[in-house]
Write an enzyme that holds these catalytic residues in place. Sequence first.
Site, PDB file in Angstrom:
ATOM      1  N   GLU A  40       0.879  -1.181   0.000  1.00 36.48           N
ATOM      2  CA  GLU A  40       0.000   0.000   0.000  1.00 36.48           C
ATOM      3  C   GLU A  40       0.914   1.228   0.000  1.00 36.48           C
ATOM      4  O   GLU A  40       1.651   1.459   0.963  1.00 36.48           O
ATOM      5  CB  GLU A  40      -0.928   0.026   1.224  1.00 36.48           C
ATOM      6  N   ASP A  65       5.052   4.649   3.674  1.00 35.26           N
ATOM      7  CA  ASP A  65       4.791   6.093   3.758  1.00 35.26           C
ATOM      8  C   ASP A  65       6.035   6.739   4.363  1.00 35.26           C
ATOM      9  O   ASP A  65       6.853   6.061   4.969  1.00 35.26           O
ATOM     10  CB  ASP A  65       3.565   6.370   4.655  1.00 35.26           C
ATOM     11  N   ASP A 114      -1.600  12.177  -2.993  1.00 35.41           N
ATOM     12  CA  ASP A 114      -1.685  13.607  -3.339  1.00 35.41           C
ATOM     13  C   ASP A 114      -1.719  13.701  -4.870  1.00 35.41           C
ATOM     14  O   ASP A 114      -0.841  13.135  -5.531  1.00 35.41           O
ATOM     15  CB  ASP A 114      -0.447  14.353  -2.816  1.00 35.41           C
ATOM     16  N   ASP A 150     -10.158  10.384  -4.511  1.00 36.52           N
ATOM     17  CA  ASP A 150     -11.244  11.364  -4.606  1.00 36.52           C
ATOM     18  C   ASP A 150     -10.968  12.322  -5.762  1.00 36.52           C
ATOM     19  O   ASP A 150     -11.834  13.087  -6.148  1.00 36.52           O
ATOM     20  CB  ASP A 150     -11.292  12.200  -3.325  1.00 36.52           C
ATOM     21  N   THR A 193     -10.379   4.556   3.999  1.00 30.72           N
ATOM     22  CA  THR A 193      -9.213   5.187   4.625  1.00 30.72           C
ATOM     23  C   THR A 193      -9.643   6.494   5.300  1.00 30.72           C
ATOM     24  O   THR A 193     -10.754   6.991   5.100  1.00 30.72           O
ATOM     25  CB  THR A 193      -8.120   5.496   3.585  1.00 30.72           C
ATOM     26  N   TYR A 195      -8.564   9.558   4.705  1.00 30.46           N
ATOM     27  CA  TYR A 195      -8.872  10.606   3.720  1.00 30.46           C
ATOM     28  C   TYR A 195     -10.167  10.304   2.985  1.00 30.46           C
ATOM     29  O   TYR A 195     -10.936  11.203   2.665  1.00 30.46           O
ATOM     30  CB  TYR A 195      -7.702  10.788   2.732  1.00 30.46           C
TER      31      TYR A 195
END
Length: 240
Positions: A40, A65, A114, A150, A193, A195
């Site tokens: 991920e 991350d 992002d 999104d 998630t 976000y």
Amino acid sequence: MKSFSNVIEPDFDQAFHNKSPLKGKWYTDVFKNDHPIVLELGCGKGEYTTGLAQTYPEKNFIGIDIKGARMWVGAGFADKLHLTNAVFLRTRIEFINSFFAENEVSEIWVTFPDPQPKKKRNRKRLTSSNFLNNYSRFLMPGGRIHLKTDSRFLHEYTREIVSLNQLPVHCSTRDLYGEKPTGTDDLLYSIQTHYESLFRAQGVPITYLSFSLKPNVMLIEPDDDQQEYLLKTFLPVEKD
Ligand SMILES: C[S@@+](CC[C@H](N)C(=O)[O-])C[C@H]1O[C@@H](n2cnc3c(N)ncnc32)[C@H](O)[C@@H]1O
């Protein structure tokens, strides 16, 4: 973070100079089994890493991350549940080829990255041809890449790369929850998630794209006109 046995924080030298002792050794040295490895990318709190790990004990999951505070939440959760098939790697994804060898990874999730809308050709986008070419060095042939976002701009931009390079598409929807395309895994809906929940609360449609790479093919970027079209058409709805 140091107290968690499921967190790996490599030093800069390892990442930058391609010196990780884990490259090619995740099966033997980390998971101690030969189960498929799923990444991920930009995992944040690692909802997909821990959610999928609970559902698929016969697979291994690695959340990646750079931000430690977010990863700490996921690592703590995995630790509490004694998940032996989920670990976290704290590094910049720019250095990902220092950590994984050819054919070491079977699947990749990119969750709400992002969109990096500031420049036309942005090599920092996690689905840019630059990154996809890097992933192709360790993703198994036919391995799927899942992009949940999104950002309509990022969705369309990635679709354009996929179409331009004639990559196989497994699923594409501009409104996952509205359309509920047939054949989609329930986990696409049940695992949400941090976000994702923020954007859903604002009524923003969630898009999803699943595709594969082609072995030994260097991917190309959409040309400047196409990039400009994508930015102009889909950026006004962006919230950066
Ligand atoms: C918008 S957040 C999404 C987090 C999580 N996936 C979610 O959906 O809640 C994007 C995440 O990607 C990480 N990220 C972005 N670019 C990265 C890079 N180049 N290397 C490592 N992490 C990166 C950020 O630190 C951040 O946690």
